[in-house]
Design a protein around this motif. Structure first.
Motif, PDB file in Angstrom:
ATOM      1  N   VAL A   1     -45.236 -22.795 -69.594  1.00  0.00           N
ATOM      2  CA  VAL A   1     -45.221 -21.447 -70.164  1.00  0.00           C
ATOM      3  C   VAL A   1     -44.315 -21.551 -71.380  1.00  0.00           C
ATOM      4  O   VAL A   1     -43.183 -22.035 -71.286  1.00  0.00           O
ATOM      5  CB  VAL A   1     -44.694 -20.400 -69.164  1.00  0.00           C
ATOM      6  CG1 VAL A   1     -44.716 -19.017 -69.797  1.00  0.00           C
ATOM      7  CG2 VAL A   1     -45.529 -20.399 -67.882  1.00  0.00           C
ATOM      8  N   CYS A   2     -44.824 -21.136 -72.539  1.00  0.00           N
ATOM      9  CA  CYS A   2     -44.123 -21.355 -73.801  1.00  0.00           C
ATOM     10  C   CYS A   2     -43.873 -20.050 -74.547  1.00  0.00           C
ATOM     11  O   CYS A   2     -44.723 -19.154 -74.543  1.00  0.00           O
ATOM     12  CB  CYS A   2     -44.956 -22.250 -74.715  1.00  0.00           C
ATOM     13  SG  CYS A   2     -45.487 -23.798 -73.969  1.00  0.00           S
ATOM     14  N   ALA A   3     -42.721 -19.984 -75.197  1.00  0.00           N
ATOM     15  CA  ALA A   3     -42.440 -18.943 -76.179  1.00  0.00           C
ATOM     16  C   ALA A   3     -42.507 -19.642 -77.522  1.00  0.00           C
ATOM     17  O   ALA A   3     -41.651 -20.464 -77.846  1.00  0.00           O
ATOM     18  CB  ALA A   3     -41.063 -18.331 -75.955  1.00  0.00           C
ATOM     19  N   GLU A   4     -43.575 -19.356 -78.268  1.00  0.00           N
ATOM     20  CA  GLU A   4     -43.748 -20.012 -79.551  1.00  0.00           C
ATOM     21  C   GLU A   4     -43.668 -18.974 -80.663  1.00  0.00           C
ATOM     22  O   GLU A   4     -44.056 -17.817 -80.480  1.00  0.00           O
ATOM     23  CB  GLU A   4     -45.072 -20.772 -79.606  1.00  0.00           C
ATOM     24  CG  GLU A   4     -46.292 -19.945 -79.303  1.00  0.00           C
ATOM     25  CD  GLU A   4     -47.571 -20.759 -79.196  1.00  0.00           C
ATOM     26  OE1 GLU A   4     -47.568 -21.838 -78.576  1.00  0.00           O
ATOM     27  OE2 GLU A   4     -48.591 -20.292 -79.724  1.00  0.00           O
ATOM     28  N   GLN A   5     -43.134 -19.389 -81.787  1.00  0.00           N
ATOM     29  CA  GLN A   5     -42.950 -18.465 -82.893  1.00  0.00           C
ATOM     30  C   GLN A   5     -44.304 -18.031 -83.452  1.00  0.00           C
ATOM     31  O   GLN A   5     -45.194 -18.844 -83.671  1.00  0.00           O
ATOM     32  CB  GLN A   5     -42.116 -19.119 -83.983  1.00  0.00           C
ATOM     33  CG  GLN A   5     -41.618 -18.167 -85.030  1.00  0.00           C
ATOM     34  CD  GLN A   5     -40.608 -18.843 -85.933  1.00  0.00           C
ATOM     35  OE1 GLN A   5     -40.786 -19.985 -86.336  1.00  0.00           O
ATOM     36  NE2 GLN A   5     -39.539 -18.135 -86.237  1.00  0.00           N
ATOM     37  N   THR A   6     -44.443 -16.737 -83.663  1.00  0.00           N
ATOM     38  CA  THR A   6     -45.661 -16.175 -84.239  1.00  0.00           C
ATOM     39  C   THR A   6     -45.695 -16.497 -85.731  1.00  0.00           C
ATOM     40  O   THR A   6     -44.654 -16.394 -86.401  1.00  0.00           O
ATOM     41  CB  THR A   6     -45.681 -14.643 -84.043  1.00  0.00           C
ATOM     42  OG1 THR A   6     -45.507 -14.350 -82.654  1.00  0.00           O
ATOM     43  CG2 THR A   6     -46.976 -14.033 -84.529  1.00  0.00           C
TER      44      THR A   6
ATOM     45  N   VAL B   1     -45.357 -15.785 -64.232  1.00  0.00           N
ATOM     46  CA  VAL B   1     -46.652 -16.356 -64.622  1.00  0.00           C
ATOM     47  C   VAL B   1     -46.903 -17.675 -63.897  1.00  0.00           C
ATOM     48  O   VAL B   1     -47.969 -17.896 -63.323  1.00  0.00           O
ATOM     49  CB  VAL B   1     -46.724 -16.547 -66.153  1.00  0.00           C
ATOM     50  CG1 VAL B   1     -47.930 -17.390 -66.551  1.00  0.00           C
ATOM     51  CG2 VAL B   1     -46.754 -15.201 -66.861  1.00  0.00           C
ATOM     52  N   GLY B   2     -45.910 -18.562 -63.909  1.00  0.00           N
ATOM     53  CA  GLY B   2     -46.066 -19.865 -63.265  1.00  0.00           C
ATOM     54  C   GLY B   2     -46.283 -19.764 -61.776  1.00  0.00           C
ATOM     55  O   GLY B   2     -47.151 -20.437 -61.215  1.00  0.00           O
ATOM     56  N   VAL B   3     -45.509 -18.914 -61.113  1.00  0.00           N
ATOM     57  CA  VAL B   3     -45.650 -18.716 -59.668  1.00  0.00           C
ATOM     58  C   VAL B   3     -47.052 -18.213 -59.338  1.00  0.00           C
ATOM     59  O   VAL B   3     -47.704 -18.705 -58.416  1.00  0.00           O
ATOM     60  CB  VAL B   3     -44.559 -17.737 -59.154  1.00  0.00           C
ATOM     61  CG1 VAL B   3     -44.907 -17.183 -57.798  1.00  0.00           C
ATOM     62  CG2 VAL B   3     -43.212 -18.430 -59.119  1.00  0.00           C
ATOM     63  N   GLN B   4     -47.528 -17.249 -60.113  1.00  0.00           N
ATOM     64  CA  GLN B   4     -48.859 -16.690 -59.876  1.00  0.00           C
ATOM     65  C   GLN B   4     -49.952 -17.736 -60.118  1.00  0.00           C
ATOM     66  O   GLN B   4     -50.849 -17.914 -59.297  1.00  0.00           O
ATOM     67  CB  GLN B   4     -49.097 -15.480 -60.766  1.00  0.00           C
ATOM     68  CG  GLN B   4     -50.454 -14.847 -60.557  1.00  0.00           C
ATOM     69  CD  GLN B   4     -50.676 -13.651 -61.479  1.00  0.00           C
ATOM     70  OE1 GLN B   4     -49.952 -13.442 -62.447  1.00  0.00           O
ATOM     71  NE2 GLN B   4     -51.677 -12.877 -61.179  1.00  0.00           N
ATOM     72  N   MET B   5     -49.863 -18.461 -61.226  1.00  0.00           N
ATOM     73  CA  MET B   5     -50.923 -19.420 -61.566  1.00  0.00           C
ATOM     74  C   MET B   5     -50.965 -20.610 -60.615  1.00  0.00           C
ATOM     75  O   MET B   5     -52.035 -21.160 -60.362  1.00  0.00           O
ATOM     76  CB  MET B   5     -50.760 -19.893 -63.002  1.00  0.00           C
ATOM     77  CG  MET B   5     -50.985 -18.764 -63.992  1.00  0.00           C
ATOM     78  SD  MET B   5     -51.274 -19.341 -65.633  1.00  0.00           S
ATOM     79  CE  MET B   5     -52.935 -19.958 -65.464  1.00  0.00           C
ATOM     80  N   LEU B   6     -49.807 -20.999 -60.086  1.00  0.00           N
ATOM     81  CA  LEU B   6     -49.767 -22.145 -59.176  1.00  0.00           C
ATOM     82  C   LEU B   6     -49.865 -21.743 -57.714  1.00  0.00           C
ATOM     83  O   LEU B   6     -49.856 -22.594 -56.830  1.00  0.00           O
ATOM     84  CB  LEU B   6     -48.477 -22.950 -59.413  1.00  0.00           C
ATOM     85  CG  LEU B   6     -48.383 -23.629 -60.787  1.00  0.00           C
ATOM     86  CD1 LEU B   6     -46.999 -24.220 -60.996  1.00  0.00           C
ATOM     87  CD2 LEU B   6     -49.467 -24.681 -60.943  1.00  0.00           C
ATOM     88  N   GLY B   7     -49.945 -20.443 -57.441  1.00  0.00           N
ATOM     89  CA  GLY B   7     -50.071 -19.968 -56.067  1.00  0.00           C
ATOM     90  C   GLY B   7     -48.819 -20.212 -55.242  1.00  0.00           C
ATOM     91  O   GLY B   7     -48.901 -20.478 -54.043  1.00  0.00           O
ATOM     92  N   LEU B   8     -47.665 -20.098 -55.879  1.00  0.00           N
ATOM     93  CA  LEU B   8     -46.394 -20.319 -55.188  1.00  0.00           C
ATOM     94  C   LEU B   8     -45.852 -18.986 -54.667  1.00  0.00           C
ATOM     95  O   LEU B   8     -46.300 -17.925 -55.065  1.00  0.00           O
ATOM     96  CB  LEU B   8     -45.385 -20.973 -56.135  1.00  0.00           C
ATOM     97  CG  LEU B   8     -45.843 -22.299 -56.760  1.00  0.00           C
ATOM     98  CD1 LEU B   8     -44.846 -22.760 -57.810  1.00  0.00           C
ATOM     99  CD2 LEU B   8     -46.031 -23.355 -55.694  1.00  0.00           C
ATOM    100  N   ASP B   9     -44.828 -19.069 -53.831  1.00  0.00           N
ATOM    101  CA  ASP B   9     -44.205 -17.879 -53.246  1.00  0.00           C
ATOM    102  C   ASP B   9     -43.029 -17.458 -54.120  1.00  0.00           C
ATOM    103  O   ASP B   9     -42.031 -18.192 -54.226  1.00  0.00           O
ATOM    104  CB  ASP B   9     -43.731 -18.190 -51.824  1.00  0.00           C
ATOM    105  CG  ASP B   9     -43.080 -17.009 -51.130  1.00  0.00           C
ATOM    106  OD1 ASP B   9     -43.002 -15.909 -51.730  1.00  0.00           O
ATOM    107  OD2 ASP B   9     -42.636 -17.185 -49.993  1.00  0.00           O
ATOM    108  N   GLU B  10     -43.140 -16.293 -54.749  1.00  0.00           N
ATOM    109  CA  GLU B  10     -42.090 -15.815 -55.661  1.00  0.00           C
ATOM    110  C   GLU B  10     -40.744 -15.657 -54.935  1.00  0.00           C
ATOM    111  O   GLU B  10     -39.684 -15.767 -55.535  1.00  0.00           O
ATOM    112  CB  GLU B  10     -42.507 -14.487 -56.296  1.00  0.00           C
ATOM    113  CG  GLU B  10     -41.618 -14.068 -57.432  1.00  0.00           C
ATOM    114  CD  GLU B  10     -42.170 -12.892 -58.203  1.00  0.00           C
ATOM    115  OE1 GLU B  10     -41.436 -12.400 -59.078  1.00  0.00           O
ATOM    116  OE2 GLU B  10     -43.302 -12.449 -57.947  1.00  0.00           O
ATOM    117  N   GLY B  11     -40.790 -15.430 -53.637  1.00  0.00           N
ATOM    118  CA  GLY B  11     -39.569 -15.286 -52.853  1.00  0.00           C
ATOM    119  C   GLY B  11     -38.785 -16.571 -52.716  1.00  0.00           C
ATOM    120  O   GLY B  11     -37.635 -16.565 -52.312  1.00  0.00           O
TER     121      GLY B  11
END
Length: 118
Positions: A55-60, A102-112
């Motif tokens: 997940v990246c924050a790239e300059q616009t 985003v990463g937790v959701q896309m990889l199906g991980l448990d946010e807890g």
């Protein structure tokens, strides 16, 4: 992996444990691409060395900054998608919170199971 960030140097700013994955938030990034990365959150399965998701924050680009200075992009095995554009992705706390979600959701991980290690 499509459009994997080609990182020359970066400084780990934070590290997280999420179930059987580790997430490392990188800053002060020097890359071999024309894209300027403010932050990158790389998700690595335990026992492996290569990230499976970024997940990246790239300059616009300057001509497109009306919606914000940074783009939030997710890069995985079969995709590279722009999720949002906003100034807040330049802030480490805002980026880390959203990047982890985003990463937790896309990889199906448990946010807890998100634990900050560093």
């Amino acid at each position: 992996m499509q459009k994997r960030p080609e990182i020359k140097t970066a400084i780990p700013k934070r590290r997280y444990s999420i179930g059987n994955h580790t997430a490392v938030l990188l800053g002060e990034i020097e890359a071999d691409t024309p894209t300027f990365y403010r932050y990158i959150l790389a998700f690595v399965p335990q026992g492996q060395t290569e990230p499976v998701l970024y997940v990246c924050a790239e300059q616009t680009p300057p001509a497109e900054r009306a919606d914000g200075a940074y783009r939030l992009r997710v890069i995985g095995e079969l995709m590279s998608d722009l999720l949002d554009t906003d100034d807040r992705w330049g802030d480490i706390d805002s980026f880390a919170d959203q990047g982890l979600k985003v990463g937790v959701q896309m990889l199906g991980l448990d946010e807890g199971q998100v634990t900050r290690l560093m």
